[in-house]
Every structure is written in structure tokens, then in C-alpha cells.
Write a protein that holds these residues in place. Structure first.
Motif, short mmCIF file in Angstrom:
data_model
loop_
_atom_site.label_atom_id
_atom_site.label_comp_id
_atom_site.label_asym_id
_atom_site.label_seq_id
_atom_site.Cartn_x
_atom_site.Cartn_y
_atom_site.Cartn_z
N VAL A 264 0.81 -1.13 0.12
CA VAL A 264 -0.02 -0.02 0.10
C VAL A 264 0.94 1.21 -0.06
CG1 VAL A 264 -1.72 1.41 1.46
CG2 VAL A 264 -2.00 -1.03 1.05
N ARG A 265 1.95 1.20 0.68
CA ARG A 265 2.92 2.33 0.75
C ARG A 265 3.61 2.59 -0.31
NH1 ARG A 265 7.81 2.19 4.92
NH2 ARG A 265 6.28 2.33 6.39
N PHE A 266 3.92 1.46 -1.02
CA PHE A 266 4.82 1.29 -2.31
C PHE A 266 3.42 2.04 -3.39
CE2 PHE A 266 5.81 -0.59 -6.41
CZ PHE A 266 7.22 -0.19 -6.47
N LEU A 267 2.58 1.58 -3.51
CA LEU A 267 1.71 2.03 -4.60
C LEU A 267 1.22 3.53 -4.29
CD1 LEU A 267 -0.75 -1.02 -4.92
CD2 LEU A 267 0.91 -0.40 -6.52
N LEU A 268 0.98 3.83 -3.00
CA LEU A 268 0.57 5.17 -2.79
C LEU A 268 1.68 6.22 -3.15
CD1 LEU A 268 -1.30 4.95 0.53
CD2 LEU A 268 -2.23 5.89 -1.80
N LEU A 269 2.95 5.91 -2.81
CA LEU A 269 3.97 6.83 -2.93
C LEU A 269 4.14 6.90 -4.52
CD1 LEU A 269 6.53 6.11 -0.08
CD2 LEU A 269 4.95 8.12 -0.61
N TRP A 270 4.13 5.89 -5.38
CA TRP A 270 4.12 5.71 -6.69
C TRP A 270 3.26 6.61 -7.46
CZ3 TRP A 270 8.00 4.97 -10.25
CH2 TRP A 270 9.16 4.07 -9.73
N PHE A 271 2.10 6.65 -7.05
CA PHE A 271 0.98 7.52 -7.22
C PHE A 271 1.06 8.75 -6.98
CE2 PHE A 271 -3.37 9.05 -7.13
CZ PHE A 271 -3.68 9.02 -8.39
N LEU A 272 1.20 9.20 -5.58
CA LEU A 272 1.03 10.39 -5.09
C LEU A 272 2.16 11.15 -5.42
CD1 LEU A 272 -0.60 9.79 -1.57
CD2 LEU A 272 -1.62 11.10 -3.49
#
Length: 106
Positions: A74-82
Motif C-alpha cells: 500500500v505504501r509503495f503504490l501510494l508513493l508511486w502514485f502520489l
């Protein structure tokens, strides 16, 4: 991230040049530079407006919250998106600030 910021600024300058009917919008986008006389000391430090300052602070808070509250994928995906989204948003705020400063100088 610096490359994404620069590409965002170029894209917004290109889009503005096309909207204004410039015959060479790509050239206009690459020729866009900040006026060195427009850089003045301000109460927000190196930022030219409170929008830029608060955009930077809000982006930092969002990334910090994601890093501290999320875990794993979740952290990985959020950071790659945000993070790219926030960088492009900051480049847009900077582009608008520069455009407004130029229009006032004319």
C-alpha cells in the motif's frame, strides 16, 4: 523527480502557447524562462507566493503521512502514485505563478 517537474513545466508552457495560437509552441515552451529580475526576497523564503509555499508544505505532509501510516504494498503504490502527482501539481502552481508575474509586468 526533477525531470518530471521540468517536463511538467514544459508541458504547461507548450499547452499555453498552443492556446494562444503560437506558430511554434514547442519552441515557446523551451524558451520559457523566469525573469531574473522577478526573483525578490519574500516572507516565504525562496518561494514567490504563499501558494507555492503551502503547496510544498502540504505535499511534504501528505508524503510523510503515507510513509508513517501505510505499510508494504500500500505504501509503495501510494508513493508511486502520489509523489509524481504532487510534483506535477507543484510544477503547475509554479507555471501559473510565473505566468501571472509576466502578465503583471506587461
Amino acid at each position: 523527480m526533477i525531470a518530471l517537474y521540468v517536463l511538467g513545466r514544459w508541458f504547461f508552457a507548450w499547452q499555453q502557447a498552443r492556446r494562444e495560437g503560437d506558430s511554434h509552441p514547442v519552441r515557446a515552451a523551451f524558451a520559457e524562462e523566469d525573469d531574473p529580475d522577478a526573483v525578490n526576497a519574500s516572507p516565504t523564503g525562496g518561494f514567490r507566493s504563499y501558494r507555492q509555499f503551502f503547496g510544498f508544505v502540504a505535499s511534504t505532509v501528505v508524503v510523510t503521512l503515507v510513509v508513517t501510516l501505510a505499510d508494504g504494498r500500500v505504501r509503495f503504490l501510494l508513493l508511486w502514485f502520489l509523489v509524481p502527482l504532487l510534483v506535477v501539481a507543484l510544477s503547475y502552481v509554479d507555471f501559473r505563478q510565473t505566468r501571472e508575474a509576466r502578465s503583471k509586468a506587461r
